[in-house]
Design a protein around this motif. Structure first.
Motif, mmCIF file in Angstrom:
data_model
loop_
_atom_site.group_PDB
_atom_site.id
_atom_site.type_symbol
_atom_site.label_atom_id
_atom_site.label_comp_id
_atom_site.label_asym_id
_atom_site.label_seq_id
_atom_site.Cartn_x
_atom_site.Cartn_y
_atom_site.Cartn_z
ATOM 1 N N GLY A 61 80.750 -22.730 27.900
ATOM 2 C CA GLY A 61 81.053 -23.265 29.212
ATOM 3 C C GLY A 61 79.970 -24.094 29.472
ATOM 4 N N ILE A 62 80.193 -25.248 30.161
ATOM 5 C CA ILE A 62 79.357 -26.214 30.646
ATOM 6 C C ILE A 62 79.474 -26.337 32.032
ATOM 7 N N PHE A 79 74.745 -20.051 36.513
ATOM 8 C CA PHE A 79 75.736 -19.101 36.906
ATOM 9 C C PHE A 79 77.222 -19.743 36.583
ATOM 10 N N LEU A 80 77.321 -21.013 36.936
ATOM 11 C CA LEU A 80 78.700 -21.483 36.903
ATOM 12 C C LEU A 80 78.928 -21.877 35.222
ATOM 13 N N ALA A 81 78.015 -22.199 34.359
ATOM 14 C CA ALA A 81 78.176 -22.301 32.899
ATOM 15 C C ALA A 81 78.515 -20.792 32.214
ATOM 16 N N LYS A 82 78.018 -19.533 33.112
ATOM 17 C CA LYS A 82 78.572 -18.487 32.315
ATOM 18 C C LYS A 82 79.996 -18.103 32.746
ATOM 19 N N ILE A 83 80.286 -18.567 34.191
ATOM 20 C CA ILE A 83 81.527 -18.377 34.585
ATOM 21 C C ILE A 83 82.681 -19.092 33.762
ATOM 22 N N ALA A 84 82.205 -20.487 33.353
ATOM 23 C CA ALA A 84 83.003 -21.308 32.494
ATOM 24 C C ALA A 84 83.183 -20.873 31.157
ATOM 25 N N SER A 85 82.300 -20.230 30.531
ATOM 26 C CA SER A 85 82.410 -19.654 29.227
ATOM 27 C C SER A 85 83.417 -18.369 29.341
ATOM 28 N N GLU A 86 83.466 -17.651 30.385
ATOM 29 C CA GLU A 86 84.453 -16.769 30.502
ATOM 30 C C GLU A 86 85.762 -17.115 30.560
ATOM 31 N N LEU A 87 85.977 -18.524 31.366
ATOM 32 C CA LEU A 87 87.152 -18.924 31.699
ATOM 33 C C LEU A 87 87.686 -19.584 30.167
ATOM 34 N N ALA A 88 86.644 -19.741 29.244
ATOM 35 C CA ALA A 88 86.985 -20.219 27.975
ATOM 36 C C ALA A 88 87.489 -19.235 27.046
ATOM 37 N N PRO A 110 89.254 -16.403 24.750
ATOM 38 C CA PRO A 110 88.335 -16.520 23.640
ATOM 39 C C PRO A 110 88.526 -17.661 23.005
ATOM 40 N N ASP A 111 87.314 -18.172 22.361
ATOM 41 C CA ASP A 111 87.536 -19.295 21.336
ATOM 42 C C ASP A 111 87.793 -20.686 22.089
ATOM 43 N N GLY A 112 87.187 -21.252 23.017
ATOM 44 C CA GLY A 112 87.545 -22.360 23.926
ATOM 45 C C GLY A 112 86.362 -22.963 24.285
ATOM 46 N N VAL A 113 86.809 -23.963 25.071
ATOM 47 C CA VAL A 113 85.388 -24.802 25.902
ATOM 48 C C VAL A 113 86.214 -24.945 27.383
ATOM 49 N N HIS A 114 85.296 -24.723 28.201
ATOM 50 C CA HIS A 114 85.647 -25.053 29.560
ATOM 51 C C HIS A 114 84.613 -25.906 30.416
ATOM 52 N N VAL A 115 84.721 -26.912 31.005
ATOM 53 C CA VAL A 115 83.610 -27.659 31.699
ATOM 54 C C VAL A 115 83.988 -27.696 33.130
ATOM 55 N N VAL A 116 83.115 -27.350 33.916
ATOM 56 C CA VAL A 116 83.244 -27.464 35.482
ATOM 57 C C VAL A 116 82.519 -28.645 35.826
ATOM 58 N N GLU A 117 83.466 -29.399 36.371
ATOM 59 C CA GLU A 117 83.068 -30.861 36.898
ATOM 60 C C GLU A 117 82.187 -30.543 38.153
ATOM 61 N N PRO A 118 81.075 -31.434 38.159
ATOM 62 C CA PRO A 118 80.167 -31.198 39.241
ATOM 63 C C PRO A 118 80.920 -31.755 40.333
ATOM 64 N N LEU A 162 85.609 -21.413 42.003
ATOM 65 C CA LEU A 162 85.133 -19.988 42.358
ATOM 66 C C LEU A 162 85.981 -19.347 43.481
ATOM 67 N N ALA A 163 86.473 -20.216 44.163
ATOM 68 C CA ALA A 163 87.353 -19.725 45.570
ATOM 69 C C ALA A 163 88.325 -18.581 45.039
ATOM 70 N N PRO A 164 89.236 -19.104 44.068
ATOM 71 C CA PRO A 164 90.528 -17.651 44.183
ATOM 72 C C PRO A 164 89.907 -16.621 43.067
ATOM 73 N N MET A 165 88.734 -16.666 42.638
ATOM 74 C CA MET A 165 88.271 -15.777 41.690
ATOM 75 C C MET A 165 87.919 -14.372 42.454
ATOM 76 N N SER A 166 88.114 -13.117 41.739
ATOM 77 C CA SER A 166 87.793 -11.993 42.284
ATOM 78 C C SER A 166 86.408 -11.965 42.482
ATOM 79 N N VAL A 167 85.864 -11.201 43.517
ATOM 80 C CA VAL A 167 84.586 -10.762 43.579
ATOM 81 C C VAL A 167 83.669 -10.466 42.169
#
Length: 439
Positions: free
Chosen positions: A148-149, A154-163, A165-173, A180-185
């Protein structure tokens, strides 16, 4: 907070189990569980195939066996895990000098400190992550990683969870709040079942709901430190820097559990396993410590530590485990613990041997040690834990498929051989010796 997505978080997928599947061709694509194998054993890691049966870390191995009796249950091989981790961390340091390992299978990287930072737009960051993942798979023999990037840790770790298994996820600034909004607490680090239930009673289910609470409401509900942190994270605010390893003043091992644990016996087994891992890390670095610290976090996120100082520095797993479990007896776990950690400080590069420690292993749920059969008592006792590497004088390298009743069963295969045959021997067969980890 950064204007660019320059914090990378890498997490190796089901790491311990993935290493076992890599090194044992017959287990690829099958459920694999790594951890303590005895009646008091605890799961360390479950492969994705095993997770479909509800198996998770910190679960009693007996419960895991009941859920999935046909899985392969293996003891840990930390030498193999450390070797793979070393390859991964070396690759990350090629990107940037600022690499912050969190464990053997997880690290943050500050891309802004690397040479390629000037050209790292979103497409460049994504391409870099894909290249790193490909290189890791190539250099480790097929291990996969989720990356995750984002603009903060915090957001990088969230992004890696979204990725996963075996993927890449980049959160655009600029899109952090939308992500974050729709995610469970529960997506926010530290929010476990107990905290989530407290928030649910206030009508809070998602991060967007959480954002509707004022800081004073959260601090009143959860305490000043945790409430303030949660208020900031719900808004995507995280100013923590990526910190490279400095002079070691302490070493520790800790885990956050998926569900709170109340059973003192399970907690003691986990503390003992952690003590072994900590001992391995100390010995790998040629260090020892004099003060043993137990860290616990309750269901409501209240965190405490208890420490004991020894007569001299030690790296001995038995001494650390005995001290940590002794400290644990002073803890009331009836309301549930969500985190447990064991650490050593007061570091030294020498060891004071404890002459009064019994020469026995701490009970961490390992298989019983097998002795030689009648008529061969002169041969030293040998343990054959399931999953351990072995070598036969004629058949070559393999791994322990199972043992007991004076017998040991071995599957003869290696990382590159393909699935191999299974043979059974007497436990004291002189042709069979403990093996070494394939580099």
């Amino acid at each position: 907070m950064r204007r660019q997505a320059t914090v990378l978080h890498l997490d190796l997928d089901a790491f311990f189990a993935a290493v076992e599947q890599r090194d044992k061709p017959s287990l690829r694509g099958k459920p694999v569980v790594v951890g303590g194998l005895g009646p008091r054993g605890v799961v360390s890691t479950a492969s994705y195939e095993a997770r479909t049966y509800g198996i998770r870390s910190a679960m009693r191995t007996a419960e895991a066996r009941a859920r999935c009796p046909h899985a392969a249950y293996l003891s840990d091989r930390f030498d193999a895990y450390r070797d793979a981790s070393r390859v991964v961390m070396e690759r990350l340091r090629e990107i940037s000098p600022l690499v912050e390992p969190l464990s053997l299978d997880e690290a943050f990287v500050d891309l802004a400190a690397g040479e390629a930072s000037r050209s790292l737009d979103l497409d460049g960051a994504r391409a870099l992550a894909e290249q790193v993942r490909a290189d890791i798979a190539d250099r480790t023999g097929g291990l996969t990683a989720s990356v995750g990037i984002a603009s903060s840790k915090f957001l990088a770790k969230i992004a890696s969870e979204l990725a996963k298994p075996d993927g890449v996820h980049v959160v655009e600034p600029g899109t952090e709040l939308d992500v974050l909004a729709p995610m469970s607490v529960r997506a926010i680090p530290g929010v476990g079942p107990a905290t989530a239930e407290r928030l649910r009673r206030l009508g809070v289910h998602t991060v967007e709901d959480l954002r509707g609470l004022e800081a004073v409401e959260l601090t009143s509900l959860l305490g000043t430190a945790y409430g303030t942190s949660l208020h900031a994270l719900a808004r995507g605010v995280d100013h923590r820097a990526v910190v490279a390893e400095r002079e070691t003043k302490s070493l520790s091992v800790e885990d956050t559990f998926e569900t709170d644990i109340t059973d003192p016996r399970v907690l003691a087994d986990i503390a003992t396993t952690m003590s072994r891992r900590l001992s391995d890390r100390l010995r790998e670095r040629g260090m020892s410590g004099r003060t043993v610290t137990l860290k616990i976090r309750h269901h409501d996120f209240e965190t405490h530590t208890r420490s004991a100082t020894l007569a001299g520095p030690t790296d001995d797993a038995r001494t650390i485990a005995r001290t940590a479990t002794g400290l644990l007896t002073e803890i009331d776990s009836s309301s549930g613990l969500r985190l447990l950690g064991v650490g050593v400080s007061g570091m030294a590069d020498w060891v004071q041997d404890d002459l009064f420690v019994a020469d026995e292993e701490p009970d961490g749920g390992a298989e019983p040690e097998l002795t030689s059969v009648a008529g061969a008592s002169a041969r030293p006792r040998t343990r054959w834990p399931a999953g351990a590497d072995v070598v036969h004088a004629e058949l070559g390298p393999g791994w322990v498929w199972g043992s007991g009743l004076g017998r040991v069963t071995v599957r003869f295969e290696t990382r590159t051989s393909g699935p191999g045959p299974v043979r059974t021997f007497a436990a004291d067969d002189p042709s069979l010796t403990p093996g070494t980890v394939e580099p």
